[in-house]
Design an enzyme around this catalytic site. Structure first.
Site, PDB file in Angstrom:
ATOM      1  N   ASP A   1      19.803  30.833  50.585  1.00 58.26           N
ATOM      2  CA  ASP A   1      19.229  30.794  49.231  1.00 58.26           C
ATOM      3  C   ASP A   1      18.321  31.971  48.910  1.00 58.26           C
ATOM      4  O   ASP A   1      17.789  32.044  47.813  1.00 58.26           O
ATOM      5  CB  ASP A   1      18.475  29.482  49.014  1.00 58.26           C
TER       6      ASP A   1
ATOM      7  N   GLU B   1      19.846  26.601  60.433  1.00 58.78           N
ATOM      8  CA  GLU B   1      20.709  25.646  59.727  1.00 58.78           C
ATOM      9  C   GLU B   1      22.193  25.973  59.809  1.00 58.78           C
ATOM     10  O   GLU B   1      22.884  25.986  58.777  1.00 58.78           O
ATOM     11  CB  GLU B   1      20.274  25.531  58.261  1.00 58.78           C
TER      12      GLU B   1
ATOM     13  N   TYR C   1      13.516  17.164  54.650  1.00 57.48           N
ATOM     14  CA  TYR C   1      13.041  17.162  53.258  1.00 57.48           C
ATOM     15  C   TYR C   1      13.075  15.769  52.653  1.00 57.48           C
ATOM     16  O   TYR C   1      13.576  15.581  51.538  1.00 57.48           O
ATOM     17  CB  TYR C   1      13.883  18.124  52.431  1.00 57.48           C
TER      18      TYR C   1
ATOM     19  N   GLU D   1      10.661  23.144  58.900  1.00 59.01           N
ATOM     20  CA  GLU D   1      10.610  23.152  57.434  1.00 59.01           C
ATOM     21  C   GLU D   1      10.365  21.745  56.923  1.00 59.01           C
ATOM     22  O   GLU D   1      11.007  20.801  57.385  1.00 59.01           O
ATOM     23  CB  GLU D   1      11.947  23.625  56.812  1.00 59.01           C
TER      24      GLU D   1
HETATM   25  C1  E9O Z   1      16.504  26.887  54.422  1.00 60.22           C
HETATM   26  C2  E9O Z   1      15.606  27.597  53.455  1.00 60.22           C
HETATM   27  O1  E9O Z   1      15.864  28.966  53.491  1.00 60.22           O
HETATM   28  N1  E9O Z   1      16.370  25.448  54.297  1.00 60.22           N
HETATM   29  C3  E9O Z   1      16.606  24.948  52.952  1.00 60.22           C
HETATM   30  C4  E9O Z   1      15.604  25.601  52.011  1.00 60.22           C
HETATM   31  C5  E9O Z   1      15.773  25.116  50.584  1.00 60.22           C
HETATM   32  O2  E9O Z   1      14.875  24.520  50.037  1.00 60.22           O
HETATM   33  C6  E9O Z   1      15.807  27.080  52.039  1.00 60.22           C
HETATM   34  O3  E9O Z   1      14.929  27.732  51.165  1.00 60.22           O
HETATM   35  O4  E9O Z   1      16.836  25.325  50.010  1.00 60.22           O
HETATM   36  C7  E9O Z   1      16.544  23.457  52.900  1.00 60.22           C
HETATM   37  C8  E9O Z   1      17.746  22.800  53.492  1.00 60.22           C
HETATM   38  C9  E9O Z   1      17.698  21.328  53.288  1.00 60.22           C
HETATM   39  C10 E9O Z   1      18.729  20.682  54.125  1.00 60.22           C
HETATM   40  C11 E9O Z   1      18.653  19.187  54.027  1.00 60.22           C
HETATM   41  C12 E9O Z   1      19.549  18.666  52.957  1.00 60.22           C
HETATM   42  C13 E9O Z   1      19.549  17.182  52.943  1.00 60.22           C
HETATM   43  C14 E9O Z   1      20.458  16.687  51.862  1.00 60.22           C
HETATM   44  C15 E9O Z   1      20.447  15.219  51.763  1.00 60.22           C
END
Ligand code: E9O
Length: 604
Positions: A179, A417, A470, A506
């Protein structure tokens, strides 16, 4: 490997090639134009049509031209300079060194090929000795291609949608799964430096403590050049007193009553003590090289991470190299500001998400006592194969060679990830782990996992479970009341299944600076604060119940730029600070928490 950070000394001169370079992009439809028209030996002035581009900087956000901002393909930089005549001495080498060019580069000096390299965020060096001219201008030209592929680190995909109803013929779609905005160009220092013909080209340090608290420095110095040479090694303390000496190019130094390198603890006596490791080659035309080192140990078990035999608890965040206008261009001002903010927060660590950061940033981490997880530029890998693995291994080799001597570097993150339930990814990460382990026996290795427990397969080979979670944001959006329940249970499940300690790499929420709502709703600063606080409570109860938690890292230190998309307003706004490095409400809450810790461990 000749990647030692360039320094000046009695035997070395150093100059930067910073300033306004001339810049051209190939028309998107004619990528070979620069090669066909020999732009590597033609002064752009004679072609008329070119831009001025500052180096170091990403090129994307400097101009007002959207083609340059969104450019994918071959761009060309050139610069003219003189060098001192004394450099023509045939007792000298002259090297040209790039701290980072994103992504692939070919460098010509006076029309001759000097060096090429593929991979951003890591330095490479060309031998300029035979190519430089004295008494007239030198022309350096760098062709940069930022096109990522399925077999590069990181990955991106080019497709040609064969759909004449929606797209004109030949229309190209370029996409990747990460992203952050993929800032491109000559992002870090460009330096020319001299060395004697016989010179210090690599140093490897490993430190420990003896039974009587003496410091032990195992070292190996590589000398390059034709003749064999001996070494005079001197270790100096911070007052420049000699504390150990040796006449061997590899061996061991013993420092009685050594002062360890400790991470930063606000208000405490801990200091990130550094010694200077000094090498003088023992030959007629000696080379001198000095490097700061810290004496510390690192160990990890299934429950703890130990620094100098004491458990450490990481309080930090993931960051980005990102700022307005200069993009990922290295900037001392920004880097310094960030360290003031890191210490203001009472943090002791960060992760170089999602690529290796500038060497200058790691040097400052050594000085400030900030622990760093160095991450490879392998964000969101989704397909795996032998070519990708080969590339990834080479990136890790270059990365470990570059950063192996920093006391601040406490862990390698080999990816962020990735898909890791696939069979192809399981063997991939096992092999990659082995590759890094052979190069560096002294640091834990991990990759950061965002998958659910049933799909988290390859993490079984890693030393630590680094998890991105998250709850309340990407899942059960807006439900602050579920965070403690979900986080607690999930973390217990992970550590129980894998019998390894956990580090949260994170968690967080997006917030727009100045947006408020009571009761809290997503995107408000209020929600951001409560979301963090719910996680804090979870961490505290995990610690209280002896669940092996090694630390908490928030996503993200500051807002950063993303590609254009409808789920983000041009930025990822999960920062504790705005992109301008001013605090949001969340920063004050984190400051309060991080400063409650009374030692480097989890004790508050
Ligand atoms: C990597 C980071 O560079 N992790 C992402 C961050 C984001 O907010 C990004 O900025 O996009 C978050 C990944 C979340 C994965 C969990 C998803 C769960 C879905 C139900």
């Amino acid at each position: 490997a000749n990647v030692l950070y360039p320094v000046e000394s009695e035997s070395r001169e150093l100059r930067t090639l910073h300033g306004l370079w001339n810049f051209k992009i190939s028309p998107p439809s004619d990528q070979s134009i620069g090669f066909d028209n020999k732009w590597y030996s033609v002064r752009f002035e004679t072609l008329g049509d070119y831009w001025k581009m500052p180096v170091p900087s990403s090129y994307n956000d400097v101009t007002v031209n959207s083609t340059i901002r969104d450019y994918v393909g071959w761009s060309w930089y050139q610069y003219e300079f003189y060098v001192p005549k004394r450099w023509s001495d045939d007792q000298l080498n002259v090297f040209v060194r790039f701290g980072s060019v994103h992504f692939k580069s070919i460098v010509w000096l006076n029309g001759q090929l000097c060096v090429d390299h593929e991979g951003g965020h890591l330095p490479f060096i060309g031998d300029a000795s035979r190519l430089l001219k004295y008494g007239e201008y030198n022309l350096i030209v760098v062709a940069v291609n930022n096109t990522l592929r399925p077999d590069t680190i990181p990955q991106a995909f080019t497709t040609f949608p064969n759909n004449s109803y929606k797209y004109p013929k030949g229309y190209r779609i370029y996409s990747h799964n990460f992203d952050y905005f993929d800032y491109s160009g000559i992002n870090r220092a460009v330096q020319l430096y001299t060395t004697p013909k016989v010179y210090v080209c690599d140093i490897t340090i490993l430190t420990s403590f003896g039974n009587n608290s003496e410091g032990v420095v195992d070292y190996k110095v590589d000398i390059c050049g034709k003749n064999e040479s001996g070494c005079n090694i001197t270790l100096l303390d911070a007052n420049r007193n000699v504390v150990a000496q040796s006449n061997a190019c590899s061996g061991q130094l013993i420092i009685p009553n050594a002062i360890p390198w400790w991470p930063f603890m606000s208000g405490k006596q801990y200091i990130a003590y550094l010694y200077t490791f000094q090498v003088k080659t023992d030959n007629e035309n000696s080379d001198y090289y000095r490097m700061k080192i810290g004496i510390r140990t690192l160990q990890w078990t299934t429950k703890e991470l130990l620094l100098n035999n004491e458990p450490v608890y990481l309080r930090g965040f993931g960051k980005h190299e990102d700022s307005i206008i200069r993009g990922r261009g290295y900037d001392d001002v920004l880097s310094s500001r960030d360290y003031y903010l890191i210490k203001w927060l009472g943090a002791n660590s960060f992760r170089t998400s999602h690529y290796p950061y500038a060497e200058e940033t790691l040097q400052q981490a050594d000085e400030e006592g900030i622990m760093v997880i160095v991450e490879a530029a392998a964000c969101s890998l989704s397909i795996f194969g032998p070519n990708l693995l080969k590339f990834h291994k080479r990136m890790m080799t270059e990365n470990v060679n570059r950063d192996k001597n920093h006391p601040s570097v406490i862990m390698w993150s080999i990816a962020n990830e990735p898909q890791n339930q696939l069979n192809s990814s399981i063997s991939y990460f096992r092999e990659l782990y082995q590759h890094v382990r052979l190069m560096d026996p002294s640091r834990p290795i991990t990759f950061v996992n965002s998958q659910q427990i049933q799909n988290a397969k390859a993490i079984q080979y890693m030393d630590i479970l680094t998890l991105n979670r998250y709850s309340g944001w990407y899942s059960d959006s807006g439900h602050l009341e579920i965070i403690q329940y979900q986080m607690y249970n999930e973390l217990v499940a992970f550590t129980t299944q894998f019998e390894k300690p956990i580090l949260i790499t994170e968690y967080g929420a997006g917030s727009l600076s100045g947006l408020h709502s009571l009761p809290e709703t997503m995107w408000s600063e209020d929600f951001h604060v409560t979301m963090l606080q719910e996680n804090f409570k979870t961490f505290d109860s995990l610690i209280a119940n002896n669940i092996p938690l090694l630390g908490e890292m928030i996503w993200n230190f500051a807002d950063f730029k993303t590609p254009q998309e409808y789920i983000r307003p041009g930025l990822c706004v999960k920062g504790l600070f705005t992109r301008e490095r001013q605090p949001k409400m969340a920063a004050y809450v984190v400051k309060e928490r991080y400063n409650k810790f009374t030692s480097n461990s989890a004790v508050q």
